[in-house]
Write a protein that holds these residues in place. Structure first.
Motif, short mmCIF file in Angstrom:
data_model
loop_
_atom_site.label_atom_id
_atom_site.label_comp_id
_atom_site.label_asym_id
_atom_site.label_seq_id
_atom_site.Cartn_x
_atom_site.Cartn_y
_atom_site.Cartn_z
N ARG A 247 0.92 -1.25 -0.05
CA ARG A 247 0.07 0.03 -0.03
C ARG A 247 0.77 1.28 -0.22
O ARG A 247 0.57 2.26 -0.80
CB ARG A 247 -0.91 0.00 1.20
N TYR B 224 2.39 1.72 -3.18
CA TYR B 224 1.33 2.29 -4.22
C TYR B 224 1.31 3.68 -3.93
O TYR B 224 1.37 4.78 -4.72
CB TYR B 224 0.15 1.81 -4.15
N VAL B 225 1.28 4.34 -2.78
CA VAL B 225 0.87 5.65 -2.52
C VAL B 225 2.06 6.62 -2.72
O VAL B 225 1.93 7.64 -3.62
CB VAL B 225 0.77 5.93 -0.82
N ASP C 168 -7.14 6.81 4.35
CA ASP C 168 -7.21 6.30 3.06
C ASP C 168 -5.80 7.00 2.26
O ASP C 168 -5.07 7.67 2.61
CB ASP C 168 -8.39 6.65 2.26
N ASP C 169 -5.86 6.32 0.99
CA ASP C 169 -4.57 6.52 0.28
C ASP C 169 -4.44 8.07 -0.11
O ASP C 169 -3.48 8.38 -0.13
CB ASP C 169 -4.57 5.66 -0.86
N GLY D 12 -1.39 10.26 0.97
CA GLY D 12 -0.55 10.82 -0.08
C GLY D 12 -0.41 12.39 0.21
O GLY D 12 0.72 13.19 0.03
#
Length: 234
Positions: A29, A32-33, A121-122, A126
């Protein structure tokens, strides 16, 4: 309460990044971020232990280290303290599910420049990580509210605080220094303050150094903490 740790509030790079996390799903995760923020995946290192992190940090430099608290062979807080002692130029940000007062303050005292929660959340993670590149010190909103509530209930009256801290009141801040301290408390970077006040960044840095000297502190967090204790901030 002991002073918070020294922190580098200047902009830092998100790449290369070291992720210290023992949950494979969270590792992916965070990868990805970071990729959504433009980080080269080849420049993202991952380890699941304190020992592994130390080995990697001794081998190469990193722009930032993302640290979990609960690791198989120790605490992320201990790793942050070791990082401050051996690689002080590398900032650490906690990304954890731990949200107890003891852990939060221990991580910040150890030298973490930010504390984020895995439950976000992502997109939220971010945005918080992106702020580091602008000189920010990202704190999860619920954590920030917790810290402010703690300060409101634990800080003594200004006069009493001054006596406890040094036996005398701190040197008086100028009007411009108090304004800069106020902007610091709002989380603005040196560049943002310079633009807001229409002065050079170098002038902001000089004022900031004077504030540190007068309040006998060495970081932005300490300056804000002492400013509130001494009644210099609303």
């Amino acid at each position: 309460m002991p002073p918070f740790p020294t922190e580098d509030a200047e902009p830092v790079s998100l790449s290369p990044t070291l992720i210290v996390e023992d949950e494979p799903a969270m590792q992916e995760r965070l990868r990805y971020v970071l990729s959504t923020l433009g980080c080269d995946e080849n420049l993202i290192s991952v380890t699941d232990s304190v020992a592994g992190a130390r080995q990697l940090l001794d081998k190469q430099g990193y722009g930032v280290v993302l640290v979990d608290i609960g690791l198989p062979d120790g605490s992320g807080v201990e790793l942050i303290g070791w990082l401050q002692a051996h690689h002080p130029g590398v900032p650490a940000v906690v990304i954890s599910a731990w949200r107890t007062e003891e852990i939060i303050f221990a991580a910040l005292r150890a030298g973490a420049i930010g504390y984020l929660l895995k439950e976000r959340d992502d997109i939220e993670l971010g945005i918080a990580l992106r702020s580091i590149e602008q000189g920010g010190a990202p704190i999860d909103p619920s954590i920030a509210r917790h810290i402010l509530a703690w300060l409101a209930t634990h800080q003594p009256p200004p006069a009493e605080a001054a006596v406890q801290a040094s036996g005398k009141a701190p040197a008086a801040l100028t009007r411009r220094e108090r304004k800069i301290l106020e902007l610091v408390s709002q989380g603005l970077s040196n560049r943002d303050m310079a633009e807001s006040l229409s002065i050079s960044r170098l002038t902001v840095e000089c004022h900031t150094k004077n504030i540190y000297r007068k309040l006998a502190v060495s970081s932005r967090t300490e300056a804000v903490f002492e400013g509130r204790r001494h009644g210099l901030l609303r």
